[in-house]
Motif scaffolding. Sequence first.
Motif, PDB file in Angstrom:
ATOM      1  N   HIS A 134     -15.063 -16.164   3.373  1.00 32.28           N
ATOM      2  CA  HIS A 134     -16.198 -16.788   4.058  1.00 32.28           C
ATOM      3  C   HIS A 134     -15.781 -17.556   5.320  1.00 32.28           C
ATOM      4  CE1 HIS A 134     -19.533 -16.000   1.219  1.00 32.28           C
ATOM      5  NE2 HIS A 134     -18.551 -15.887   0.335  1.00 32.28           N
ATOM      6  N   ASP A 135     -14.517 -17.483   5.654  1.00 35.84           N
ATOM      7  CA  ASP A 135     -14.029 -18.111   6.879  1.00 35.84           C
ATOM      8  C   ASP A 135     -14.397 -19.600   6.932  1.00 35.84           C
ATOM      9  OD1 ASP A 135     -12.609 -17.988   9.241  1.00 35.84           O
ATOM     10  OD2 ASP A 135     -14.373 -17.543  10.469  1.00 35.84           O
ATOM     11  N   ILE A 136     -14.170 -20.275   5.793  1.00 39.87           N
ATOM     12  CA  ILE A 136     -14.539 -21.683   5.684  1.00 39.87           C
ATOM     13  C   ILE A 136     -13.575 -22.574   6.458  1.00 39.87           C
ATOM     14  CG2 ILE A 136     -14.814 -23.604   4.052  1.00 39.87           C
ATOM     15  CD1 ILE A 136     -15.842 -21.551   2.022  1.00 39.87           C
ATOM     16  N   VAL A 137     -12.310 -22.191   6.456  1.00 38.49           N
ATOM     17  CA  VAL A 137     -11.321 -22.902   7.268  1.00 38.49           C
ATOM     18  C   VAL A 137     -10.573 -21.857   8.088  1.00 38.49           C
ATOM     19  CG1 VAL A 137     -11.079 -24.750   5.564  1.00 38.49           C
ATOM     20  CG2 VAL A 137      -9.504 -22.821   5.508  1.00 38.49           C
ATOM     21  N   PRO A 138      -9.938 -22.241   9.174  1.00 37.39           N
ATOM     22  CA  PRO A 138      -9.237 -21.273  10.030  1.00 37.39           C
ATOM     23  C   PRO A 138      -8.100 -20.565   9.292  1.00 37.39           C
ATOM     24  CG  PRO A 138      -9.523 -23.376  11.160  1.00 37.39           C
ATOM     25  CD  PRO A 138      -9.901 -23.609   9.737  1.00 37.39           C
ATOM     26  N   GLU A 139      -7.806 -19.343   9.709  1.00 37.65           N
ATOM     27  CA  GLU A 139      -6.733 -18.568   9.089  1.00 37.65           C
ATOM     28  C   GLU A 139      -5.402 -19.299   9.158  1.00 37.65           C
ATOM     29  OE1 GLU A 139      -4.496 -14.196   9.411  1.00 37.65           O
ATOM     30  OE2 GLU A 139      -6.308 -14.613  10.605  1.00 37.65           O
ATOM     31  N   ALA A 140      -5.146 -19.968  10.252  1.00 34.22           N
ATOM     32  CA  ALA A 140      -3.882 -20.689  10.394  1.00 34.22           C
ATOM     33  C   ALA A 140      -3.720 -21.735   9.296  1.00 34.22           C
ATOM     34  CB  ALA A 140      -3.829 -21.359  11.764  1.00 34.22           C
ATOM     35  N   ARG A 141      -4.847 -22.183   8.743  1.00 33.43           N
ATOM     36  CA  ARG A 141      -4.800 -23.210   7.690  1.00 33.43           C
ATOM     37  C   ARG A 141      -4.677 -22.577   6.305  1.00 33.43           C
ATOM     38  NH1 ARG A 141      -9.415 -27.902   7.099  1.00 33.43           N
ATOM     39  NH2 ARG A 141      -8.649 -28.898   5.179  1.00 33.43           N
ATOM     40  N   TRP A 142      -5.577 -21.616   5.981  1.00 34.01           N
ATOM     41  CA  TRP A 142      -5.515 -21.055   4.623  1.00 34.01           C
ATOM     42  C   TRP A 142      -4.276 -20.176   4.422  1.00 34.01           C
ATOM     43  CZ3 TRP A 142      -5.268 -15.888   4.687  1.00 34.01           C
ATOM     44  CH2 TRP A 142      -6.061 -15.142   5.569  1.00 34.01           C
ATOM     45  N   SER A 143      -3.743 -19.611   5.483  1.00 36.32           N
ATOM     46  CA  SER A 143      -2.576 -18.736   5.323  1.00 36.32           C
ATOM     47  C   SER A 143      -1.330 -19.505   4.896  1.00 36.32           C
ATOM     48  CB  SER A 143      -2.302 -17.980   6.629  1.00 36.32           C
ATOM     49  OG  SER A 143      -1.970 -18.866   7.672  1.00 36.32           O
ATOM     50  N   ARG A 144      -1.311 -20.811   5.153  1.00 31.92           N
ATOM     51  CA  ARG A 144      -0.173 -21.626   4.714  1.00 31.92           C
ATOM     52  C   ARG A 144      -0.267 -21.992   3.232  1.00 31.92           C
ATOM     53  NH1 ARG A 144      -1.054 -24.208   9.900  1.00 31.92           N
ATOM     54  NH2 ARG A 144      -2.282 -25.833   8.878  1.00 31.92           N
ATOM     55  N   ARG A 145      -1.428 -21.766   2.656  1.00 30.00           N
ATOM     56  CA  ARG A 145      -1.654 -22.237   1.288  1.00 30.00           C
ATOM     57  C   ARG A 145      -0.901 -21.425   0.238  1.00 30.00           C
ATOM     58  NH1 ARG A 145      -8.117 -23.938   1.601  1.00 30.00           N
ATOM     59  NH2 ARG A 145      -7.752 -25.801   2.905  1.00 30.00           N
ATOM     60  N   TYR A 146      -0.531 -20.195   0.548  1.00 26.35           N
ATOM     61  CA  TYR A 146       0.253 -19.422  -0.423  1.00 26.35           C
ATOM     62  C   TYR A 146       1.557 -20.145  -0.732  1.00 26.35           C
ATOM     63  CZ  TYR A 146      -2.975 -15.704   1.037  1.00 26.35           C
ATOM     64  OH  TYR A 146      -4.093 -14.974   1.332  1.00 26.35           O
ATOM     65  N   ASP A 147       2.207 -20.645   0.301  1.00 27.95           N
ATOM     66  CA  ASP A 147       3.459 -21.386   0.102  1.00 27.95           C
ATOM     67  C   ASP A 147       3.209 -22.705  -0.623  1.00 27.95           C
ATOM     68  OD1 ASP A 147       4.958 -19.402   1.335  1.00 27.95           O
ATOM     69  OD2 ASP A 147       4.829 -20.338   3.318  1.00 27.95           O
ATOM     70  N   HIS A 148       2.087 -23.380  -0.276  1.00 29.00           N
ATOM     71  CA  HIS A 148       1.744 -24.620  -0.978  1.00 29.00           C
ATOM     72  C   HIS A 148       1.603 -24.357  -2.478  1.00 29.00           C
ATOM     73  CE1 HIS A 148      -0.582 -26.070   2.883  1.00 29.00           C
ATOM     74  NE2 HIS A 148       0.728 -26.046   3.065  1.00 29.00           N
ATOM     75  N   ILE A 149       0.859 -23.294  -2.801  1.00 31.31           N
ATOM     76  CA  ILE A 149       0.577 -22.977  -4.203  1.00 31.31           C
ATOM     77  C   ILE A 149       1.860 -22.620  -4.946  1.00 31.31           C
ATOM     78  CG2 ILE A 149      -0.529 -21.257  -5.695  1.00 31.31           C
ATOM     79  CD1 ILE A 149      -2.883 -21.268  -3.674  1.00 31.31           C
ATOM     80  N   ASN A 150       2.717 -21.841  -4.322  1.00 32.56           N
ATOM     81  CA  ASN A 150       3.994 -21.507  -4.958  1.00 32.56           C
ATOM     82  C   ASN A 150       4.805 -22.764  -5.253  1.00 32.56           C
ATOM     83  OD1 ASN A 150       3.542 -18.741  -5.027  1.00 32.56           O
ATOM     84  ND2 ASN A 150       4.530 -18.381  -3.056  1.00 32.56           N
ATOM     85  N   ALA A 151       4.803 -23.689  -4.311  1.00 32.76           N
ATOM     86  CA  ALA A 151       5.550 -24.937  -4.503  1.00 32.76           C
ATOM     87  C   ALA A 151       4.907 -25.779  -5.613  1.00 32.76           C
ATOM     88  CB  ALA A 151       5.598 -25.719  -3.198  1.00 32.76           C
ATOM     89  N   PHE A 152       3.597 -25.816  -5.638  1.00 34.00           N
ATOM     90  CA  PHE A 152       2.865 -26.568  -6.669  1.00 34.00           C
ATOM     91  C   PHE A 152       3.177 -26.016  -8.059  1.00 34.00           C
ATOM     92  CE2 PHE A 152      -1.267 -26.690  -9.089  1.00 34.00           C
ATOM     93  CZ  PHE A 152      -1.213 -28.036  -9.439  1.00 34.00           C
ATOM     94  N   GLU A 153       3.135 -24.704  -8.196  1.00 29.82           N
ATOM     95  CA  GLU A 153       3.407 -24.090  -9.493  1.00 29.82           C
ATOM     96  C   GLU A 153       4.884 -24.221  -9.875  1.00 29.82           C
ATOM     97  OE1 GLU A 153      -0.262 -20.836  -9.366  1.00 29.82           O
ATOM     98  OE2 GLU A 153       1.806 -20.151  -9.071  1.00 29.82           O
ATOM     99  N   SER A 154       5.752 -24.228  -8.889  1.00 31.54           N
ATOM    100  CA  SER A 154       7.170 -24.466  -9.162  1.00 31.54           C
ATOM    101  C   SER A 154       7.379 -25.871  -9.710  1.00 31.54           C
ATOM    102  CB  SER A 154       7.987 -24.267  -7.880  1.00 31.54           C
ATOM    103  OG  SER A 154       9.359 -24.480  -8.117  1.00 31.54           O
ATOM    104  N   LEU A 155       6.669 -26.829  -9.152  1.00 24.87           N
ATOM    105  CA  LEU A 155       6.721 -28.203  -9.659  1.00 24.87           C
ATOM    106  C   LEU A 155       6.286 -28.252 -11.120  1.00 24.87           C
ATOM    107  CD1 LEU A 155       6.623 -31.358  -9.540  1.00 24.87           C
ATOM    108  CD2 LEU A 155       4.318 -31.106  -8.596  1.00 24.87           C
ATOM    109  N   LEU A 156       5.156 -27.606 -11.431  1.00 23.45           N
ATOM    110  CA  LEU A 156       4.657 -27.610 -12.803  1.00 23.45           C
ATOM    111  C   LEU A 156       5.670 -26.972 -13.753  1.00 23.45           C
ATOM    112  CD1 LEU A 156       0.897 -26.572 -12.306  1.00 23.45           C
ATOM    113  CD2 LEU A 156       1.846 -28.878 -12.565  1.00 23.45           C
TER     114      LEU A 156
END
Length: 267
Positions: A134-156
Amino acid sequence: MDFSRYRVVPGSAVELSHWATDDNGALDRKAAEERTDDLNNRLEDLQELLYAEGKHKMLVVIQATDTGGKDGTIRHVFDKVNPQGVKVASFKRPTDEELGHDYLWRVHQETPKTGEITIFNRSHYEDVLVVRVHDIVPEARWSRRYDHINAFESLLADEGTTIVKLYLHISKDEQRERLQARLDTPEKNWKFDKDDLVERERWDDYQEAFRVMLERTSTDHAPWYVIPADRKWFRNLLVSEIIVNTLEELKMQWPRPEEGITNLRVL
């Protein structure tokens, strides 16, 4: 059952059209349902052991397109477990309070505590799915979230959480039939939302978003499994096999009894 072939190998390319939605594992439905019932009983025992031992915790993440079967999967797979040891967290449209924080803020609060199984019915992955389509946030922003999520799950995982992620994979034709059933069956009318038809028009966009999600975020410590979900009975069996096997691999043991109780008798 060899369910390893449904696991997305970390770092591998994903093409969803190569994953059958109507796979039945060459199994008979009746036999599969009997096996699922046995696994449900085993899961009941393992969940009690998980709680009693008090050393591990499990997070089950379920993602799917509309009508993919998230609710049905939870209902059938976990129907015999003690509700005190299992929690279901659903993530819908963020509230104003949640929007005032980073997108993982509301998610972290729902992760399992020691001895608990938590099921995410939708999850933090909505922020690389709906947000992207739905293009809620710019691609430059959501595209970085894959790495965020991997790091978050690594923490868990580093802190003792066992993570299993399930993508319920249905065909577009199967979705059409399930949506029509909601319209044709009075008892299911409440499930129908006109917005589902709007989302269906974005089918290809969602398939691409799911593809990248699987490709970018299946890791050794938090693997994705692509679950053929056109046949509900096979979906339930496969999910049960994966969860039971994952818990058994923890090699849990019952706590040692208190000393001095061996010869006690209750009068």
